[in-house]
Design a protein around this motif. Sequence first.
Motif, mmCIF file in Angstrom:
data_model
loop_
_atom_site.group_PDB
_atom_site.id
_atom_site.type_symbol
_atom_site.label_atom_id
_atom_site.label_comp_id
_atom_site.label_asym_id
_atom_site.label_seq_id
_atom_site.Cartn_x
_atom_site.Cartn_y
_atom_site.Cartn_z
ATOM 1 N N GLU A 157 -73.117 -71.377 -21.794
ATOM 2 C CA GLU A 157 -74.345 -71.860 -23.380
ATOM 3 C C GLU A 157 -73.707 -73.523 -22.864
ATOM 4 N N ALA A 158 -73.273 -74.338 -22.241
ATOM 5 C CA ALA A 158 -73.182 -75.670 -22.444
ATOM 6 C C ALA A 158 -74.185 -76.154 -21.002
ATOM 7 N N ALA A 159 -74.130 -75.081 -20.589
ATOM 8 C CA ALA A 159 -75.191 -75.660 -19.177
ATOM 9 C C ALA A 159 -76.428 -75.027 -19.923
ATOM 10 N N THR A 187 -83.024 -78.697 -23.657
ATOM 11 C CA THR A 187 -82.244 -79.669 -24.265
ATOM 12 C C THR A 187 -82.143 -81.121 -23.902
ATOM 13 N N GLY A 188 -81.497 -81.100 -22.722
ATOM 14 C CA GLY A 188 -81.098 -82.539 -22.272
ATOM 15 C C GLY A 188 -79.274 -82.469 -23.208
ATOM 16 N N VAL A 189 -79.259 -81.870 -24.012
ATOM 17 C CA VAL A 189 -78.287 -82.823 -24.337
ATOM 18 C C VAL A 189 -76.406 -82.168 -23.209
ATOM 19 N N VAL A 190 -75.876 -83.371 -22.836
ATOM 20 C CA VAL A 190 -74.539 -82.538 -22.042
ATOM 21 C C VAL A 190 -73.840 -83.502 -23.263
ATOM 22 N N SER A 191 -72.624 -81.809 -23.110
ATOM 23 C CA SER A 191 -71.688 -81.847 -23.986
ATOM 24 C C SER A 191 -70.875 -81.297 -24.261
ATOM 25 N N GLY A 249 -75.603 -83.326 -14.288
ATOM 26 C CA GLY A 249 -76.163 -83.248 -12.675
ATOM 27 C C GLY A 249 -77.089 -82.257 -13.260
ATOM 28 N N ILE A 250 -76.653 -80.709 -14.112
ATOM 29 C CA ILE A 250 -77.666 -79.826 -14.200
ATOM 30 C C ILE A 250 -78.628 -79.958 -15.616
ATOM 31 N N SER A 251 -78.448 -80.585 -15.881
ATOM 32 C CA SER A 251 -79.031 -81.095 -16.950
ATOM 33 C C SER A 251 -79.729 -82.808 -16.576
#
Length: 447
Positions: free
Chosen positions: A48-50, A56-60, A98-100
Amino acid sequence: MIVMKFGGSSVADGERIRHVAEIVKQELKRKPVLVLSAMGDTTDHLLEAADRAIQTGVVSADRIAGLHIKAIQELGLNPAVRGDIEPLLEELRNLLLGISMIKELTGKTKDYLVSFGERLSVRIAAAYFNAVSIPARAMDAWDAGFISDSNFSSAELLKESWDRIPRLLIPLTDQGILPVITGFIAKDGNGTITTLGRGGSDRSATIIASACKAEEVQVWKDVDGILTADPRIVPNAQPVEAVTYEEAAELAYFGAQVLHPWAMRPCMKSGTPVLVKNSYNPKALGTRILPSREGKTGPVLAVTSRQHVTLVDIVSTRMLGQYGFLQAVFSDFAKYGISVDMLATSEVSVSVTLDSIYDLEPLAADLARIASVEIKTGRAIVTIIGDVRRSSEILRRSFEVCVKLDIPVQMVSQGASKVNISFIVNDTQAAEVVKGLHREFFENRKK
Ligand code: ASP
Ligand code: MG
């Protein structure tokens, strides 16, 4: 030695890890090797984080970090343990960043991503075991000999792993050290992280058990073992004491809470017994999966059902005394990529069942050229797993149940696996039939 595997819900938080330590303590004399899943639903949370990073570009990684840091606190561990997992959390955040930026998740990246769950859980659990005087060592699967091919999400171990695993683990257990190994993951020959597929840590455990010729592999879940029926349908379903590998495979296909046949295969090869236990209720005896169960149980082991099944009736007098008719029928199924489950034939008809996920119109149009076709939706398969040497008795008693309930059976098939008898009823009647059969075979206590 033995192998003990604990799934995600068995290590969901600090409290659950404490229970695992209690269970492991009882078995220390048997030289256990531990295999752990990621804590709770961490694997899903990583994915889900990926997804969020891409969408959304949110990295958390806050949710994942939060769960693990909380466990360290709940377990009263030295804050230095946080230092053990902080580099992993940092690496995870970098990966998500990186994924974002790339906005895609390849198979290779996905396996790297989900590997963090197991890598975190073993470090925390091993730190706790050491804190309660169980000498333990957290190990990533590749340090325990797991070298795989490069099929991301469904990697298979390379042959050399089978020698490496015992060579690396047995010296540790002989010294009284508890190896705490990540399930689910491996590395390929290039050192790239791979996974064995979702739910793969059961297979990691059975691989270790058969490679090390373990006495037993214990798979700790959150149910009392294989049950005689789905407890949502039959509240007083009971754990089955013993089943063979083949029976367990049948049961898994029909949705029993048990090992996937693919996870059992290494043990089937080596004949290693599997014990399925409940970490939430360790007193329950659990279910043993064995090469043979020598008439330990009655004629029926379990009653299961599957809903949302479609029945296709294909009738043609042209079938009488002809050859090639079934081939024509099944090449139509193949053409549309429709997978068939149950099958029954007579001289002039063939009936099959399939999942209700397909659009059957094009198939029906093709078949109509050679036969008359009737499609009946809203059916269910009720399956009895039992001793087919007693099939006549099982059938008689089952049909008596259906007669009493006034429920017509619409199709019957006895599997070539020699352990399964299935029949079709309406979806709406399936629960009633399962309850009735359970009463007949388990609750009346006659064998
Ligand atoms: N953590 C992985 C999963 O959730 C592997 C496992 O639990 O067996 O699929
Ligand atoms: Mg899991």
